[in-house]
Each structure stands twice: as C-alpha cells, then as structure tokens.
Design an enzyme around this catalytic site. Structure first.
Site, short mmCIF file in Angstrom:
data_model
loop_
_atom_site.label_atom_id
_atom_site.label_comp_id
_atom_site.label_asym_id
_atom_site.label_seq_id
_atom_site.Cartn_x
_atom_site.Cartn_y
_atom_site.Cartn_z
N LYS A 110 0.43 -0.64 0.09
CA LYS A 110 0.04 0.18 0.22
C LYS A 110 1.00 0.89 0.10
O LYS A 110 0.95 2.13 -0.52
CB LYS A 110 -1.35 0.13 1.01
CG LYS A 110 -2.21 -1.06 0.86
CD LYS A 110 -3.24 -0.60 2.15
CE LYS A 110 -4.20 -1.74 1.90
NZ LYS A 110 -4.91 -2.69 3.41
N LYS A 189 -7.66 -8.66 -16.08
CA LYS A 189 -8.31 -8.93 -14.66
C LYS A 189 -9.27 -7.60 -15.10
O LYS A 189 -9.39 -6.69 -15.03
CB LYS A 189 -7.42 -9.54 -13.35
CG LYS A 189 -8.36 -9.35 -12.82
CD LYS A 189 -6.93 -9.03 -11.60
CE LYS A 189 -7.62 -9.72 -10.05
NZ LYS A 189 -8.17 -7.86 -9.52
N LYS A 192 -12.26 -2.54 -10.49
CA LYS A 192 -12.64 -1.37 -10.71
C LYS A 192 -12.14 -0.22 -11.06
O LYS A 192 -12.27 0.72 -12.08
CB LYS A 192 -13.79 -1.14 -9.66
CG LYS A 192 -13.17 -1.03 -8.13
CD LYS A 192 -13.55 -0.39 -7.22
CE LYS A 192 -12.82 -0.71 -5.92
NZ LYS A 192 -12.24 -1.79 -5.70
P1 ADP Z 1 -11.68 -4.62 -7.36
O1 ADP Z 1 -9.99 -5.43 -8.26
O2 ADP Z 1 -12.27 -4.05 -8.38
O3 ADP Z 1 -10.56 -3.54 -6.59
P2 ADP Z 1 -11.25 -6.04 -5.06
O4 ADP Z 1 -9.55 -5.76 -4.90
O5 ADP Z 1 -12.46 -5.51 -3.96
O6 ADP Z 1 -11.52 -6.19 -6.69
O7 ADP Z 1 -12.03 -7.49 -5.02
C1 ADP Z 1 -12.54 -8.09 -3.83
C2 ADP Z 1 -13.47 -9.14 -4.37
O8 ADP Z 1 -13.20 -9.40 -5.27
C3 ADP Z 1 -11.76 -10.60 -3.73
O9 ADP Z 1 -11.88 -11.19 -3.03
C4 ADP Z 1 -10.95 -10.91 -5.05
O10 ADP Z 1 -10.64 -11.67 -5.26
C5 ADP Z 1 -12.08 -10.50 -6.14
N1 ADP Z 1 -12.36 -10.48 -7.26
C6 ADP Z 1 -12.29 -9.26 -7.59
N2 ADP Z 1 -11.70 -8.96 -9.07
C7 ADP Z 1 -11.77 -10.51 -9.59
C8 ADP Z 1 -11.76 -11.07 -10.93
N3 ADP Z 1 -11.21 -10.42 -11.84
N4 ADP Z 1 -11.79 -12.01 -10.90
C9 ADP Z 1 -12.10 -12.89 -9.65
N5 ADP Z 1 -11.72 -12.39 -8.09
C10 ADP Z 1 -12.17 -11.30 -8.15
#
Ligand code: ADP
Ligand code: TRP
Length: 319
Positions: A110, A189, A192
């Site tokens: 971070k 991947k 957001k």
């Molecule tokens: P983002 O990448 O959109 O910020 P987060 O890091 O908030 O998503 O992810 C929240 C949860 O969703 C985590 O447990 C993560 O493993 C799962 N997750 C997020 N994006 C994916 C993806 N593209 N494929 C599989 N799991 C995902």
C-alpha cells in the site's frame, strides 16, 4: 465450524467480485456457522470522505443480502457497531512485535502504491487479529494476499496464550478454491480500477451496451469463430454447465453467428442469473429499515460473544 469473513466495501461490485468472492462466501453459510461483517474500521484507513464510507458500507450490506446472504443463517453486521473490537486491538498490540508488522506485505504494497504511511495502515493486521480472535473463529477464508494476516493473528494469539493461558482459539486460514481470474471487457483481469468491469446491478440497456464493448477478434461474418480465447465466451461460460458450454462452442464453430449474437446472449445470461438478486435488491432499497434491523440484530449477536470474550481477556490481563 465457526467461519469468519470480512468484507472491504469499496464501491460498486462487478461480475469478477460476484464469482470470485461473493458467491463462494454465500455458499459457506450452508454448512458452517458463518459470521460476516463489513470491515468499515479497516476501510477508514483508505477512505476518501465520510459520505462515501457510509454509502459504501450500506451498499455492500444491500448487495450481499441481495445475492443470497441469509440473515437467518449468517450473523451479519457492521464492524464499528461492535466497538469492543477496538479494546481488544489495543490489548493485542502489546503482543505484537514491531518487526512482525514491519514485515507486512500488504502494508508495504500500500505504501509503495502511494497511500500515506500512517499508524492505522501499519497496525491494520492487529485489528484484523482482534476481529478474528474476539469471536473464537476457527476458519478464515481468504485470498492469497490475506494469508499473512491470519498467520500474524496466530503469532499474536500464541504470545497471548503463552502468557495468560488458553484464552484464544487458534484460527486457520483457508484459501478459497482457486477461482480463475475473470476477464474484463478488454480481456485483462476485471477490476474497478481498470475501467473494464461489468457491474452487477446495471439496468438492462446499459448492460447490453457494456457487453457490446467487449473486445473480440475481427473474424468476418460467415467464418467459424474461435471460442478458446474469446472474452465473450470466457464470461458466458461462468454461467453455463458442461452441456451448455459445448452447445455454445458449437455455435461459435458453425460460423453462422457473429459476435453481436454472443454479446446479446451474454447479456441475457447475466440478466437472468441476477434476476432474483435484482428483485431482492429493489426490495431492500425500499425497505432500508429492514436492512438496518438485520445489521443491528447481527451486531447484537456478535457483541454478546465479544463481551463475554472481553470479560475473560480483561480479567486475564488485570484490567
Ligand atoms: P477490484 O480489483 O475491482 O478492486 P477487489 O480487490 O475489491 O476488486 O476484490 C474484492 C474481491 O473480489 C476479492 O476477493 C477478489 O479476489 C475478488 N475479485 C475481484 N476481481 C476479480 C476477478 N477479476 N476475478 C476473480 N475474482 C475477483
Ligand atoms: N483485510 C480483509 C481484506 O482486505 C478484510 C478483513 C478485515 C477480514 N478483518 C477481517 C477478513 C477478519 C477476514 C477476517 O479483504
């Protein structure tokens, strides 16, 4: 088994979150004593402003309830509604060597990403340890990035128990069955932060528009299409069983349909999968008092466990 999961609420949820995190979590409630909370004290470490933190917290509650978190099976609350956890966090700090936190990957990542280093960010794992230990958690399902935090929790619990007796249950992490990374509309991947996501609760027209933006190859109409590395196929297959996948492969190979058809089909699949969730969500959004009641009841249940644990802890340490 007593299972604890913490949700970091950070805005609109997408199809990647749904298949990667939300559905697997909801599945856990069938065979375990599941405790799930929205980790808003943790989110405070990176929050932009008060209104956003509040909104994200309530949005997460509504979204998880909508996709099937069942308050009759699962204890569901907002972390800050059980403030006992902060007292335990302080007490556990005494059993947390500086070196342990200095080795924290998540903290170092971070800071490397430009988030200002402050004490909350640094001591984040101690608060997570308090979440886990306060409820005698046995299993903590985590993504790979969180394994170290559960290991730190075990170190802290061991130090405490060595000095004061067996007060804390030793938790174990469980890495959720590897869900393949779900691609976004550009094939990377879905995230957001990459502006490539398909949000879970879109209206029908914008959803179709978003699906239309999925990047696919430029095979001319009439020629067979390759499903193997196609993003539309990869997303659609999340919703299909084996037979349905084979049928879709056949349609790709037949050369009689273009990507436009498959984008429509994908939209239908998403729309259908989330039909019930959408209805529940509309219901909860117009009955926010019910959502608040569910969270209040969950907080009460979690708090009663927390309070008796805290009595034990206070007595053990001499407070
Ligand atoms: P983002 O990448 O959109 O910020 P987060 O890091 O908030 O998503 O992810 C929240 C949860 O969703 C985590 O447990 C993560 O493993 C799962 N997750 C997020 N994006 C994916 C993806 N593209 N494929 C599989 N799991 C995902
Ligand atoms: N740190 C976790 C995450 O970022 C969220 C969390 C906070 C948590 N406290 C927890 C998860 C306790 C499991 C148990 O995803």
């Amino acid at each position: 088994m007593r299972v604890l999961t913490g949700i970091q609420a950070s805005g609109k949820l997408h199809i990647g979150n749904y298949f990667g995190a939300m559905k697997p979590m909801v599945d856990l409630q069938e065979e375990n004593e599941l405790f799930t909370f929205i980790a808003n004290y943790h989110s405070l470490t990176t929050s932009k402003d008060a209104a956003t933190l509040k909104q994200y917290t309530i949005d997460a509650a509504v979204d998880y309830l909508s996709i099937g978190l069942d308050p009759n099976k699962t204890t569901f609350w907002v972390q800050s509604h059980v403030p006992e956890v902060l007292e335990l966090y302080w007490i556990l700090s005494k059993f947390t060597p500086m070196g342990l936190l200095e080795r924290g990957h998540s903290y170092k990542d971070k800071v490397a990403r430009g988030i200002p280093a402050n004490h909350a960010l640094f001591s984040y794992p101690v608060l997570m340890a308090a979440d886990i230990l306060m409820l005698d958690t046995q299993i903590v399902p985590v993504g790979k990035d969180q394994i170290q935090h559960v290991e730190m929790t075990r170190d802290i619990a061991t130090k405490f128990n060595n000095e004061y007796g067996d007060i804390f249950t030793m938790p174990e992490h469980k890495v959720a069955a590897e869900v393949a990374t779900i691609p976004g509309i550009d094939g990377q991947k879905m995230s957001k932060s990459y502006d490539n996501s398909i949000d879970l609760f879109m209206e029908e027209k914008p959803l179709q528009k978003r699906c239309n933006k999925i990047i696919s190859s430029s095979t001319p109409l009439g020629e067979p299409l390759a499903w193997e590395d196609d993003n539309i196929y990869a997303l659609a297959s999340l919703f299909l069983d084996e037979t349905q996948k084979q049928e879709l492969q056949r349609r790709y190979k037949s050369g009689q349909e273009g990507y436009g058809h498959f984008k429509k089909y994908l939209k239908e699949l998403i729309w259908e999968e989330l039909g019930e969730a959408r209805e529940k969500r509309a219901y909860y959004l117009s009955h926010m008092d019910e959502v608040n009641d569910i969270l209040a009841l969950g907080a009460k249940k979690a708090q009663s466990i927390a309070q008796s644990k805290m009595e034990e802890v206070r007595q053990a340490v001499g407070l």
